[in-house]
Scaffold this motif. Structure first.
Motif, short mmCIF file in Angstrom:
data_model
loop_
_atom_site.label_atom_id
_atom_site.label_comp_id
_atom_site.label_asym_id
_atom_site.label_seq_id
_atom_site.Cartn_x
_atom_site.Cartn_y
_atom_site.Cartn_z
N SER A 38 114.20 30.02 65.27
CA SER A 38 113.99 30.75 64.03
C SER A 38 112.50 31.06 63.86
CB SER A 38 114.50 29.92 62.85
OG SER A 38 114.14 30.51 61.62
N GLY A 39 111.66 30.05 64.07
CA GLY A 39 110.22 30.25 63.97
C GLY A 39 109.70 31.22 65.02
N GLN A 48 108.01 42.28 59.28
CA GLN A 48 109.29 42.29 58.56
C GLN A 48 109.44 41.05 57.69
OE1 GLN A 48 111.74 44.70 58.22
NE2 GLN A 48 112.37 43.25 56.64
N VAL A 49 109.04 39.91 58.22
CA VAL A 49 109.15 38.66 57.45
C VAL A 49 108.20 38.72 56.25
CG1 VAL A 49 108.94 36.14 57.54
CG2 VAL A 49 109.86 37.37 59.50
N THR A 50 107.02 39.30 56.44
CA THR A 50 106.08 39.45 55.32
C THR A 50 106.68 40.33 54.23
OG1 THR A 50 104.20 39.17 56.81
CG2 THR A 50 103.74 40.18 54.68
N TRP A 56 110.79 38.65 47.87
CA TRP A 56 111.24 37.42 47.22
C TRP A 56 110.23 36.91 46.21
CZ3 TRP A 56 112.39 35.43 52.72
CH2 TRP A 56 113.63 35.91 53.15
N GLY A 57 109.07 37.57 46.13
CA GLY A 57 108.06 37.17 45.17
C GLY A 57 107.25 35.95 45.58
N ILE A 58 107.20 35.66 46.86
CA ILE A 58 106.40 34.53 47.33
C ILE A 58 104.93 34.94 47.29
CG2 ILE A 58 105.87 33.08 49.35
CD1 ILE A 58 108.83 33.25 50.07
N PRO A 59 104.10 34.15 46.62
CA PRO A 59 102.68 34.53 46.52
C PRO A 59 101.98 34.46 47.88
CG PRO A 59 103.05 32.33 45.59
CD PRO A 59 104.39 32.89 45.95
N PHE A 60 100.94 35.24 48.03
CA PHE A 60 100.13 35.27 49.25
C PHE A 60 100.99 35.39 50.51
CE2 PHE A 60 98.05 32.40 46.14
CZ PHE A 60 97.00 33.23 45.77
N PRO A 61 101.84 36.41 50.57
CA PRO A 61 102.78 36.51 51.70
C PRO A 61 102.10 36.66 53.05
CG PRO A 61 102.78 38.52 50.40
CD PRO A 61 101.97 37.52 49.65
N HIS A 62 100.91 37.28 53.09
CA HIS A 62 100.23 37.44 54.37
C HIS A 62 99.69 36.11 54.89
CE1 HIS A 62 100.56 41.57 53.04
NE2 HIS A 62 100.34 41.93 54.29
N PHE A 63 99.52 35.14 54.01
CA PHE A 63 99.12 33.80 54.41
C PHE A 63 100.35 32.94 54.73
CE2 PHE A 63 98.48 29.35 53.10
CZ PHE A 63 97.49 28.98 54.01
N PHE A 64 101.35 32.99 53.83
CA PHE A 64 102.49 32.09 53.98
C PHE A 64 103.48 32.49 55.06
CE2 PHE A 64 101.27 30.58 49.68
CZ PHE A 64 101.10 29.25 50.02
N SER A 69 106.29 30.48 59.52
CA SER A 69 106.82 30.74 60.86
C SER A 69 106.33 29.69 61.84
CB SER A 69 106.41 32.13 61.33
OG SER A 69 106.85 33.12 60.42
N GLY A 70 105.06 29.33 61.73
CA GLY A 70 104.50 28.29 62.59
C GLY A 70 105.10 26.93 62.32
N ILE A 71 105.31 26.62 61.04
CA ILE A 71 105.95 25.34 60.68
C ILE A 71 107.35 25.28 61.29
CG2 ILE A 71 106.96 24.04 58.76
CD1 ILE A 71 104.48 24.85 57.12
#
Length: 168
Positions: A38-39, A48-50, A56-64, A69-71
């Motif tokens: 998955s990662g 696409q994931v960004t 979904w309203g996740i803050p700082f999407p370019h960071f998270f 994905s790495g996690i």
């Protein structure tokens, strides 16, 4: 009644004592494999994931996005190896909580719905791994036996000091 206790509780417990290594290994391999891939898929499709994270309203999407994905990728890899199991399971558990809240919460209309999400099932496994640990078929176990100073669970479920009875 004594017969029932011996047959339905004591006997399965004695059989399970010989298989204590299997539960954590199987759990680690299953979720490790799923999240490794998955990662990997997310790392190779960050744009696409960004966009999904933005939706979904996740803050700082370019960071998270790359962080999540790495996690997933490294957490899955570490679970497969049984390395840093508790930390990896904890981090992946947090990602499941965020996934439920951000992407699935609008679909929750009952406890049954919430408990039926794949993310909730993964969260349960991650919670168990974070608490119970990787088991004896893991790099964590080998490293802890060799270098650790904490208690280590043996294959039979007994606990001993990590240094054991051997001289250091």
């Amino acid at each position: 009644m004594k017969f029932l206790v011996r047959w339905f509780i004591d006997w399965p417990q004695s059989v399970a004592r010989h298989l204590m290594w299997l539960g954590p290994l199987f759990a680690r391999v299953v979720v490790g494999w799923v999240f490794l891939w998955s990662g990997w898929g997310k790392l190779h499709n960050l744009s696409q994931v960004t966009e999904n994270f933005v939706g979904w309203g996740i803050p700082f999407p370019h960071f998270f996005t790359p962080l999540t994905s790495g996690i997933e990728f490294f957490g899955g890899l570490f679970l497969l190896l049984g390395l840093y199991t508790r930390i990896s399971a904890g981090a992946l558990g947090v990602t499941m909580i965020v996934a439920i809240k951000a992407a699935r919460w609008a679909d929750v209309d009952s406890l049954e719905t919430l408990l039926g999400f794949d993310e909730t099932e993964y969260l349960a496994l991650f919670l168990w791994l974070a608490i119970a640990g990787p088991g004896v078929v893991s790099l964590d176990y080998l490293l802890q036996r060799r270098y650790g100073h904490a208690e280590v669970q043996n294959a039979d479920g007994s606990v001993r000091g990590a240094a054991g009875d051997r001289p250091t």
